[in-house]
Design a protein around this motif. Structure first.
Motif, PDB file in Angstrom:
ATOM      1  N   ASP A  90       0.848  -1.187   0.000  1.00  0.00           N
ATOM      2  CA  ASP A  90       0.000   0.000   0.000  1.00  0.00           C
ATOM      3  C   ASP A  90       0.884   1.238   0.000  1.00  0.00           C
ATOM      4  N   GLY A  91       0.534   2.194  -0.868  1.00  0.00           N
ATOM      5  CA  GLY A  91       1.373   3.380  -0.955  1.00  0.00           C
ATOM      6  C   GLY A  91       0.638   4.567  -1.546  1.00  0.00           C
ATOM      7  N   ILE A  92       1.413   5.597  -1.851  1.00  0.00           N
ATOM      8  CA  ILE A  92       0.873   6.802  -2.480  1.00  0.00           C
ATOM      9  C   ILE A  92       1.691   7.116  -3.732  1.00  0.00           C
ATOM     10  N   VAL A  93       1.046   7.814  -4.661  1.00  0.00           N
ATOM     11  CA  VAL A  93       1.735   8.368  -5.834  1.00  0.00           C
ATOM     12  C   VAL A  93       1.514   9.878  -5.782  1.00  0.00           C
ATOM     13  N   ALA A  94       2.593  10.618  -5.639  1.00  0.00           N
ATOM     14  CA  ALA A  94       2.524  12.086  -5.537  1.00  0.00           C
ATOM     15  C   ALA A  94       3.013  12.709  -6.837  1.00  0.00           C
ATOM     16  N   ASN A  95       2.215  13.637  -7.387  1.00  0.00           N
ATOM     17  CA  ASN A  95       2.566  14.323  -8.642  1.00  0.00           C
ATOM     18  C   ASN A  95       2.704  15.823  -8.389  1.00  0.00           C
ATOM     19  N   PHE A  96       3.784  16.400  -8.901  1.00  0.00           N
ATOM     20  CA  PHE A  96       4.052  17.826  -8.747  1.00  0.00           C
ATOM     21  C   PHE A  96       4.268  18.425 -10.144  1.00  0.00           C
ATOM     22  N   TYR A  97       3.581  19.540 -10.422  1.00  0.00           N
ATOM     23  CA  TYR A  97       3.559  20.132 -11.761  1.00  0.00           C
ATOM     24  C   TYR A  97       4.280  21.485 -11.768  1.00  0.00           C
ATOM     25  N   PHE A  98       5.223  21.618 -12.699  1.00  0.00           N
ATOM     26  CA  PHE A  98       5.943  22.876 -12.881  1.00  0.00           C
ATOM     27  C   PHE A  98       5.773  23.330 -14.330  1.00  0.00           C
ATOM     28  N   PRO A  99       5.198  24.529 -14.565  1.00  0.00           N
ATOM     29  CA  PRO A  99       5.000  24.983 -15.940  1.00  0.00           C
ATOM     30  C   PRO A  99       6.330  25.344 -16.592  1.00  0.00           C
ATOM     31  N   TYR A 100       6.390  25.155 -17.909  1.00  0.00           N
ATOM     32  CA  TYR A 100       7.575  25.571 -18.650  1.00  0.00           C
ATOM     33  C   TYR A 100       7.150  26.176 -19.979  1.00  0.00           C
ATOM     34  N   THR A 101       7.997  27.016 -20.539  1.00  0.00           N
ATOM     35  CA  THR A 101       7.811  27.546 -21.886  1.00  0.00           C
ATOM     36  C   THR A 101       9.072  27.271 -22.676  1.00  0.00           C
ATOM     37  N   GLY A 102       8.955  27.286 -23.996  1.00  0.00           N
ATOM     38  CA  GLY A 102      10.119  27.056 -24.844  1.00  0.00           C
ATOM     39  C   GLY A 102      10.008  25.764 -25.620  1.00  0.00           C
ATOM     40  N   GLU A 103      11.106  25.358 -26.221  1.00  0.00           N
ATOM     41  CA  GLU A 103      11.142  24.174 -27.080  1.00  0.00           C
ATOM     42  C   GLU A 103      11.255  22.901 -26.246  1.00  0.00           C
ATOM     43  N   GLN A 134       6.664   7.603  -5.902  1.00  0.00           N
ATOM     44  CA  GLN A 134       5.901   6.529  -5.274  1.00  0.00           C
ATOM     45  C   GLN A 134       6.525   6.207  -3.917  1.00  0.00           C
ATOM     46  N   LYS A 135       5.692   6.232  -2.898  1.00  0.00           N
ATOM     47  CA  LYS A 135       6.173   5.957  -1.545  1.00  0.00           C
ATOM     48  C   LYS A 135       5.209   5.001  -0.853  1.00  0.00           C
ATOM     49  N   ALA A 136       5.754   4.048  -0.120  1.00  0.00           N
ATOM     50  CA  ALA A 136       4.914   3.179   0.704  1.00  0.00           C
ATOM     51  C   ALA A 136       4.313   3.994   1.841  1.00  0.00           C
ATOM     52  N   LEU A 137       3.104   3.594   2.283  1.00  0.00           N
ATOM     53  CA  LEU A 137       2.467   4.317   3.388  1.00  0.00           C
ATOM     54  C   LEU A 137       3.352   4.331   4.621  1.00  0.00           C
ATOM     55  N   SER A 138       4.095   3.262   4.807  1.00  0.00           N
ATOM     56  CA  SER A 138       4.974   3.180   5.982  1.00  0.00           C
ATOM     57  C   SER A 138       6.113   4.192   5.925  1.00  0.00           C
ATOM     58  N   GLU A 139       6.394   4.723   4.721  1.00  0.00           N
ATOM     59  CA  GLU A 139       7.473   5.690   4.563  1.00  0.00           C
ATOM     60  C   GLU A 139       6.994   7.133   4.737  1.00  0.00           C
ATOM     61  N   MET A 140       5.700   7.327   4.888  1.00  0.00           N
ATOM     62  CA  MET A 140       5.134   8.683   4.946  1.00  0.00           C
ATOM     63  C   MET A 140       4.296   8.847   6.215  1.00  0.00           C
ATOM     64  N   GLN A 141       4.901   8.671   7.375  1.00  0.00           N
ATOM     65  CA  GLN A 141       4.167   8.694   8.634  1.00  0.00           C
ATOM     66  C   GLN A 141       4.397   9.946   9.466  1.00  0.00           C
TER      67      GLN A 141
END
Length: 407
Positions: A90-103, A134-141
């Motif tokens: 059992d775990g979590i998936v954390a997503n972090f979004y950073f905008p960018y411009t350019g090629e 991705q982190k196990a629940l036990s790693e995020m207490q």
């Protein structure tokens, strides 16, 4: 995706040079003679320049945490040769979004300088760099576990910014010289064309000029489009398009106040609210309400939609940056769980309006629940904060200030 390894950036830049040469060769003799070479050089620059990449601050409203089963690697020392390398936990998936411009392809190119230690994997999605952990629940207490995750995120972001800076250095050097290179090649081409015309005249050969030779080539700029922001609107909220429409009405009315501030010298906060309501009701056929009861009080402006979600706004006379947090909290207290697109409108009678504007970002960022403050215009700020009235709800608030100083 793996970063900075698919293509050699020097080869990409050399390919751009070859495309430039071919483009210049495709110009007809008449086009070369009939047009200002400076204009043709500008066209070439806009067509073949490589936009450098700029990475912005995290788009907090896009952040997501998902709970699900994840695969956890088992070191060979702790498993038998027949046992699987991974086990599901059992775990979590954390997503972090950073905008960018350019090629975007610069993320795939290896620059003349690069790190041999490699780079973290990311995803590119609709103008955003996405970091996934991705982190196990036990790693995020604990709070310490959270801080470790954010420390890893900062290291990965720093690594990618370092990598893209190497690529930017190469393309910026190419872009700096591109126009001069194009102009030099165009001049060389024109010199050859003039020699040809001179030889043709020497042999008394009449030159047949096309009609095109008597006209000019319009300068056409090819601008690489930036990615559109991810539409995170949810069904229970008013739509982004409707939110923008309402804000535009308020902005246009505020600009009207600013043109003739002396006409509004004697009116008060509620009078300004009433004039805004009149404008909004003209578009919403009486659907805009003032002093409307909503949640824990009466809000200045409320436009409720069929799904009972509403646009809610509060009007204030500017009394200093110390009152900004109270105004945001007051507005928050009027919101139901369906309301997440709001506005805070300030009428400023201070003489030094620009000094007032300079204090607003700091006052907004000092609010503990505030997660993001973006400058939209000198007098307009787009903010995202966590609601205290509806814990867990992210609220968009557009803060607008209008200059009503009259000597």
């Amino acid at each position: 995706m793996e970063l900075f390894c698919n293509y050699d950036l020097r080869s990409v830049i050399e390919n751009q040079h070859q495309k430039l040469n071919r483009r210049i060769e495709r110009y007809t003799n008449d086009e070369i003679m009939a047009n200002d070479l400076e204009i043709l050089a500008d066209n070439c620059f806009e067509e073949f320049k490589i936009p450098a990449v700029e990475i912005g601050d995290e788009e907090f409203s896009q952040r997501s945490i998902i709970q699900r089963k994840i695969q956890q690697f088992i070191e060979p020392f702790f498993r038998s040769m027949y046992q699987k390398e991974y086990v599901e936990v059992d775990g979590i998936v954390a997503n972090f979004y950073f905008p960018y411009t350019g090629e975007a392809d610069l993320f795939k190119c290896r620059a003349s300088t690069y790190s041999v230690s490699g780079y973290p994997e990311i995803e590119l999605s609709k103008g955003f760099i996405v970091f996934t952990y991705q982190k196990a629940l036990s790693e995020m207490q604990s709070q310490e576990d959270k801080e470790k995750l954010f420390a890893q995120l900062n290291r990965d972001l720093s690594s990618i910014k370092s990598g893209i800076s190497y690529a930017n250095n190469d393309v910026n050097e190419f872009n700096r010289n591109l126009r001069a290179t194009a102009l030099k090649k165009l001049q060389e081409r024109k010199q050859k064309v003039e020699q040809f015309f001179s030889i043709s005249q020497m042999f008394e050969v009449p030159l047949k000029k096309s009609d095109f030779a008597n006209t000019h080539i319009p300068m056409q700029r090819k601008i690489v489009p930036i990615a559109k922001s991810y539409n995170n609107a949810q069904a229970y909220c008013i739509s982004d398009a409707e939110y923008k429409f309402i804000l535009d009405i308020i902005k246009h009315n505020g600009c009207t106040y600013e043109r003739t501030p002396s006409s509004y010298r004697s009116i008060h906060e509620e009078d300004f609210r009433n004039t805004l309501l009149a404008a909004l009701n003209g578009m919403y056929q009486g659907g805009a309400m003032g002093e409307a009861f909503r949640n824990k009080g009466k809000t200045d402006i409320c436009i409720e939609k069929d799904n009972r979600a509403a646009f809610v706004a509060e009007c204030k006379m500017w009394t200093g940056q110390g009152g900004v947090e109270d105004a945001v909290n007051q507005l928050d207290s009027y919101l139901t769980w369906r309301d997440c697109k709001t506005a805070l409108i300030y009428f400023v009678r201070n003489k030094d309006f620009m000094r007032v504007l300079s204090t607003v970002p700091q006052a907004l960022q000092a609010i503990s629940s505030m997660r993001q403050v973006k400058v939209i215009d000198k007098n307009e700020f787009d903010c995202c904060f966590i609601s205290a009235a509806n814990p867990g709800q992210l609220i968009n608030i557009r803060v607008m200030l209008f200059n009503l100083y009259s000597a």
